[in-house]
Design a protein around this motif. Sequence first.
Motif, mmCIF file in Angstrom:
data_model
loop_
_atom_site.group_PDB
_atom_site.id
_atom_site.type_symbol
_atom_site.label_atom_id
_atom_site.label_comp_id
_atom_site.label_asym_id
_atom_site.label_seq_id
_atom_site.Cartn_x
_atom_site.Cartn_y
_atom_site.Cartn_z
ATOM 1 N N GLU A 34 0.828 -1.206 0.000
ATOM 2 C CA GLU A 34 0.000 0.000 0.000
ATOM 3 C C GLU A 34 0.864 1.258 0.000
ATOM 4 O OE1 GLU A 34 -3.634 0.123 2.414
ATOM 5 O OE2 GLU A 34 -3.235 -1.991 2.863
ATOM 6 N N ALA A 35 1.949 1.228 0.745
ATOM 7 C CA ALA A 35 2.862 2.374 0.783
ATOM 8 C C ALA A 35 3.513 2.575 -0.586
ATOM 9 C CB ALA A 35 3.925 2.171 1.861
ATOM 10 N N ALA A 36 3.884 1.490 -1.235
ATOM 11 C CA ALA A 36 4.484 1.587 -2.574
ATOM 12 C C ALA A 36 3.484 2.181 -3.562
ATOM 13 C CB ALA A 36 4.959 0.213 -3.038
ATOM 14 N N ASP A 37 2.238 1.755 -3.485
ATOM 15 C CA ASP A 37 1.203 2.318 -4.356
ATOM 16 C C ASP A 37 1.036 3.816 -4.094
ATOM 17 O OD1 ASP A 37 0.758 -0.179 -5.466
ATOM 18 O OD2 ASP A 37 -1.067 -0.578 -4.305
ATOM 19 N N ILE A 92 8.787 4.596 10.519
ATOM 20 C CA ILE A 92 8.850 5.086 9.142
ATOM 21 C C ILE A 92 7.496 5.654 8.730
ATOM 22 C CG2 ILE A 92 9.204 4.415 6.730
ATOM 23 C CD1 ILE A 92 11.290 2.408 7.753
ATOM 24 N N HIS A 93 6.429 5.005 9.149
ATOM 25 C CA HIS A 93 5.091 5.522 8.837
ATOM 26 C C HIS A 93 4.916 6.912 9.445
ATOM 27 C CE1 HIS A 93 0.848 5.393 7.802
ATOM 28 N NE2 HIS A 93 0.571 5.783 9.034
ATOM 29 N N ASN A 94 5.384 7.096 10.660
ATOM 30 C CA ASN A 94 5.286 8.405 11.305
ATOM 31 C C ASN A 94 6.103 9.460 10.559
ATOM 32 O OD1 ASN A 94 3.506 7.493 13.261
ATOM 33 N ND2 ASN A 94 5.128 6.993 14.703
ATOM 34 N N TYR A 136 10.039 10.578 -0.415
ATOM 35 C CA TYR A 136 9.180 9.405 -0.339
ATOM 36 C C TYR A 136 9.846 8.133 -0.843
ATOM 37 C CZ TYR A 136 5.333 12.369 1.073
ATOM 38 O OH TYR A 136 4.533 13.232 1.777
ATOM 39 N N ASP A 137 10.647 8.231 -1.879
ATOM 40 C CA ASP A 137 11.341 7.036 -2.374
ATOM 41 C C ASP A 137 12.313 6.499 -1.324
ATOM 42 O OD1 ASP A 137 10.080 6.795 -4.886
ATOM 43 O OD2 ASP A 137 11.408 8.310 -5.745
ATOM 44 N N ASP A 138 12.965 7.417 -0.607
ATOM 45 C CA ASP A 138 13.875 6.990 0.466
ATOM 46 C C ASP A 138 13.119 6.261 1.566
ATOM 47 O OD1 ASP A 138 16.004 8.162 -0.880
ATOM 48 O OD2 ASP A 138 15.860 10.042 0.237
ATOM 49 N N LEU A 140 10.333 4.553 1.242
ATOM 50 C CA LEU A 140 9.954 3.235 0.735
ATOM 51 C C LEU A 140 11.134 2.277 0.789
ATOM 52 C CD1 LEU A 140 7.832 1.381 -0.536
ATOM 53 C CD2 LEU A 140 8.548 2.246 -2.779
ATOM 54 N N ASN A 141 12.315 2.751 0.445
ATOM 55 C CA ASN A 141 13.508 1.898 0.521
ATOM 56 C C ASN A 141 13.788 1.475 1.960
ATOM 57 O OD1 ASN A 141 13.966 1.924 -2.254
ATOM 58 N ND2 ASN A 141 15.255 3.748 -2.137
ATOM 59 N N GLU A 142 13.591 2.382 2.908
ATOM 60 C CA GLU A 142 13.779 2.033 4.321
ATOM 61 C C GLU A 142 12.791 0.954 4.755
ATOM 62 O OE1 GLU A 142 14.157 5.159 7.315
ATOM 63 O OE2 GLU A 142 14.681 6.543 5.696
ATOM 64 N N MET A 143 11.541 1.081 4.298
ATOM 65 C CA MET A 143 10.521 0.086 4.637
ATOM 66 C C MET A 143 10.919 -1.287 4.119
ATOM 67 S SD MET A 143 6.909 1.937 3.834
ATOM 68 C CE MET A 143 6.693 3.645 4.245
ATOM 69 N N LYS A 144 11.373 -1.315 2.899
ATOM 70 C CA LYS A 144 11.754 -2.596 2.293
ATOM 71 C C LYS A 144 12.956 -3.217 3.001
ATOM 72 C CE LYS A 144 9.735 -1.808 -2.226
ATOM 73 N NZ LYS A 144 9.974 -1.588 -3.663
ATOM 74 N N LYS A 145 13.902 -2.386 3.430
ATOM 75 C CA LYS A 145 15.070 -2.899 4.157
ATOM 76 C C LYS A 145 14.655 -3.501 5.497
ATOM 77 C CE LYS A 145 18.590 0.112 2.237
ATOM 78 N NZ LYS A 145 19.487 1.255 2.501
ATOM 79 N N LEU A 146 13.784 -2.816 6.208
ATOM 80 C CA LEU A 146 13.330 -3.325 7.509
ATOM 81 C C LEU A 146 12.546 -4.618 7.367
ATOM 82 C CD1 LEU A 146 12.176 -0.170 9.475
ATOM 83 C CD2 LEU A 146 14.068 -1.681 10.019
#
Length: 148
Positions: A34-37, A92-94, A136-138, A140-146
């Motif tokens: 959902e975040a990626a979208d 990250i959401h915050n 925002y791209d940064d 998303l990358n952090e989310m994927k790493k976690l």
Amino acid sequence: MKTFLVMLILPAAVFLTGCSALEEVSDSLSYVNEAADYIDEVNQFADELPAAAEAAVTDVNAKIQLEELLAGMQSEIEGFDQLEAPAMLEDIHNQAIEHNQELANGIELYLESIDAGTISSEYLSEIGLLEDIAVYDDLLNEMKKLQE
């Protein structure tokens, strides 16, 4: 008897713990999708905005379309802010919510300039609206790493 109860309860506890972990992974995957979208929507907005702002300076119909584009992004921001983030992605959401507030403020300033009749394409860079989008791209990358 105690041994029999332990033999029944232990597998159930292990099973329930496993289900909880699977649910957490599933929630995390769902949230990241959902975040990626959402970030795709933000990037699309950033791509469309400069041309829409330029056209709106001289064309009344383009001005209406620009207002719709800005209002649509405001709606997307509100929708993302309402998402429930899994515990591991809550920080990250915050951060995303904080950036959303900055983006929403920039959109509001731009809408005010449209209403005041002082619309200009240069105002986008003056208020930093497009620069707010770059983060925002940064995130998303952090989310994927976690998530890995």
